[in-house]
Motif scaffolding. Structure first.
Motif, PDB file in Angstrom:
ATOM      1  N   ALA A 176     -11.474  23.137  17.682  1.00  0.00           N
ATOM      2  CA  ALA A 176     -12.850  22.985  18.149  1.00  0.00           C
ATOM      3  C   ALA A 176     -13.262  21.530  17.984  1.00  0.00           C
ATOM      4  O   ALA A 176     -12.763  20.832  17.095  1.00  0.00           O
ATOM      5  CB  ALA A 176     -13.788  23.894  17.383  1.00  0.00           C
ATOM      6  N   THR A 177     -14.157  21.062  18.826  1.00  0.00           N
ATOM      7  CA  THR A 177     -14.610  19.681  18.821  1.00  0.00           C
ATOM      8  C   THR A 177     -16.103  19.619  18.539  1.00  0.00           C
ATOM      9  O   THR A 177     -16.884  20.389  19.108  1.00  0.00           O
ATOM     10  CB  THR A 177     -14.322  19.018  20.190  1.00  0.00           C
ATOM     11  N   ARG A 178     -16.495  18.681  17.671  1.00  0.00           N
ATOM     12  CA  ARG A 178     -17.918  18.498  17.390  1.00  0.00           C
ATOM     13  C   ARG A 178     -18.584  17.809  18.574  1.00  0.00           C
ATOM     14  O   ARG A 178     -18.180  16.724  18.989  1.00  0.00           O
ATOM     15  CB  ARG A 178     -18.144  17.671  16.128  1.00  0.00           C
ATOM     16  N   THR A 179     -19.625  18.444  19.111  1.00  0.00           N
ATOM     17  CA  THR A 179     -20.295  17.900  20.292  1.00  0.00           C
ATOM     18  C   THR A 179     -21.676  17.336  19.983  1.00  0.00           C
ATOM     19  O   THR A 179     -22.273  16.657  20.833  1.00  0.00           O
ATOM     20  CB  THR A 179     -20.436  18.981  21.372  1.00  0.00           C
ATOM     21  N   ARG A 180     -22.238  17.671  18.811  1.00  0.00           N
ATOM     22  CA  ARG A 180     -23.574  17.167  18.468  1.00  0.00           C
ATOM     23  C   ARG A 180     -23.728  17.030  16.953  1.00  0.00           C
ATOM     24  O   ARG A 180     -22.924  17.501  16.198  1.00  0.00           O
ATOM     25  CB  ARG A 180     -24.658  18.090  19.019  1.00  0.00           C
TER      26      ARG A 180
ATOM     27  N   ALA B 143     -18.749  20.438  10.511  1.00  0.00           N
ATOM     28  CA  ALA B 143     -19.495  19.575  11.429  1.00  0.00           C
ATOM     29  C   ALA B 143     -19.982  18.316  10.726  1.00  0.00           C
ATOM     30  O   ALA B 143     -19.927  17.212  11.292  1.00  0.00           O
ATOM     31  CB  ALA B 143     -20.670  20.349  12.017  1.00  0.00           C
ATOM     32  N   GLY B 144     -20.454  18.459   9.482  1.00  0.00           N
ATOM     33  CA  GLY B 144     -20.959  17.309   8.750  1.00  0.00           C
ATOM     34  C   GLY B 144     -19.886  16.331   8.323  1.00  0.00           C
ATOM     35  O   GLY B 144     -20.181  15.165   8.040  1.00  0.00           O
TER      36      GLY B 144
ATOM     37  N   GLY C 216     -17.370  14.115  18.453  1.00  0.00           N
ATOM     38  CA  GLY C 216     -16.119  13.967  19.187  1.00  0.00           C
ATOM     39  C   GLY C 216     -14.893  14.245  18.341  1.00  0.00           C
ATOM     40  O   GLY C 216     -13.785  14.357  18.876  1.00  0.00           O
ATOM     41  N   GLY C 217     -15.086  14.393  17.022  1.00  0.00           N
ATOM     42  CA  GLY C 217     -13.971  14.727  16.147  1.00  0.00           C
ATOM     43  C   GLY C 217     -13.562  16.179  16.318  1.00  0.00           C
ATOM     44  O   GLY C 217     -14.339  17.016  16.773  1.00  0.00           O
ATOM     45  N   ARG C 218     -12.323  16.497  15.940  1.00  0.00           N
ATOM     46  CA  ARG C 218     -11.804  17.843  16.176  1.00  0.00           C
ATOM     47  C   ARG C 218     -11.463  18.566  14.874  1.00  0.00           C
ATOM     48  O   ARG C 218     -11.121  17.941  13.866  1.00  0.00           O
ATOM     49  CB  ARG C 218     -10.584  17.818  17.094  1.00  0.00           C
TER      50      ARG C 218
END
Length: 271
Positions: free
Chosen positions: A267-271, A142-143, A148-150
């Motif tokens: 999976a996509t980063r949403t936050r 995530a970091g 929005g990145g996948r």
């Protein structure tokens, strides 16, 4: 660095030298240098368009996949904890004439090592079993991603990972989940490519994972699951009874119950 990680790094430094020489052709180094895209069929079918994307490859090893993704148009950064693997990856990039960045370090530190803001994080085949903290791994993903990145992942399915081939019969042999301080020890005098060069560090430590561990950690880190696929193929003979199934893949022989051998997800980063 604790004793588990130190042993694993020594083991992988040795393997990196053997794998870069590629005397058995397992890594298809010659084909790659001749211009072939040597990604395996599962990720070839699922990774999608990477042209123009900033892509971080966690646990990139000697960099073959990283450089294949660069050929597809990505701006790539590979990260690995083995100094020998990183050195070989840089050499392969030079030999192939491909622009790429390779960084030595733990994937847990990837956001700081890379600066983050990536469009894609990619990691495949024999990766999380070497990590003692699956939640820290997910936080690093995530970091490293921008919002929005996948994230793309493919690996041995946990259902297959607990099994062992004993005289042609698959039997449960390992716990499905390992605590941080109790990894599974595996002893092997050689690496998995068929090369008979002996390893001085002939053992390693691996952590078993359930699917809920992987998916739960990603969700907790702020990613949304886009897809989860299970496959009856693997790009290596996880069991000695497996047979070739085309394009450098292997499957269980006919007559055995069908079971998932690999898992992949995005999976996509949403936050």
């Amino acid at each position: 660095m604790d004793a588990f990680k130190l042993s694993n790094r020594q083991n992988w430094d040795e393997r990196a030298d053997i794998h870069a020489a590629d005397r058995t052709g397992f890594y298809a180094v010659d084909a790659f240098l001749a211009g072939e895209d040597t990604l395996y069929p599962i990720e070839q079918a699922e990774i999608g368009d990477v042209a123009g994307a900033r892509l971080a490859h966690f646990q990139c090893h000697i960099g073959i996949d990283t450089l294949c993704l660069a050929r597809r148009g990505a701006e790539v950064t590979g990260i690995d904890f083995s100094s020998r693997a990183v050195a070989h990856a840089r050499t392969l990039a030079d030999r192939a004439g491909i622009a790429a960045t390779f960084i030595e370090g733990e994937v847990y530190d990837a956001p700081e090592l890379t600066g983050g803001g990536f469009d894609i994080v990619y990691t495949t085949w024999g990766t999380i079993t070497w990590l003692d903290d699956i939640r820290a791994w997910a936080r690093a993903i995530a970091g490293t991603l921008k919002i929005g990145g996948r994230f793309y992942f493919a690996d041995t399915h946990p259902a297959a990972a607990v099994m062992e081939d004993r005289d042609g019969v698959l039997l449960p042999a390992y716990d499905w989940r390992s605590a941080k301080d109790t990894p599974q020890r595996f002893d092997a005098p050689f690496t998995y490519t068929g090369d008979d060069t002996p390893l001085a560090t002939a053992h390693n430590f691996e952590w078993m994972r359930g699917l809920s561990d992987v998916i739960g950690a990603l969700l907790e880190a702020g990613l949304r699951l886009d897809f989860l696929h299970e496959h009856e193929l693997l790009p290596y003979k996880h069991f000695s009874i497996m047979i070739p199934a085309g394009r450098r893949m292997f499957a269980l022989p006919p007559g055995l119950p069908r079971m998932p051998l690999a898992v992949s997800l995005q999976a996509t980063r949403t936050r």
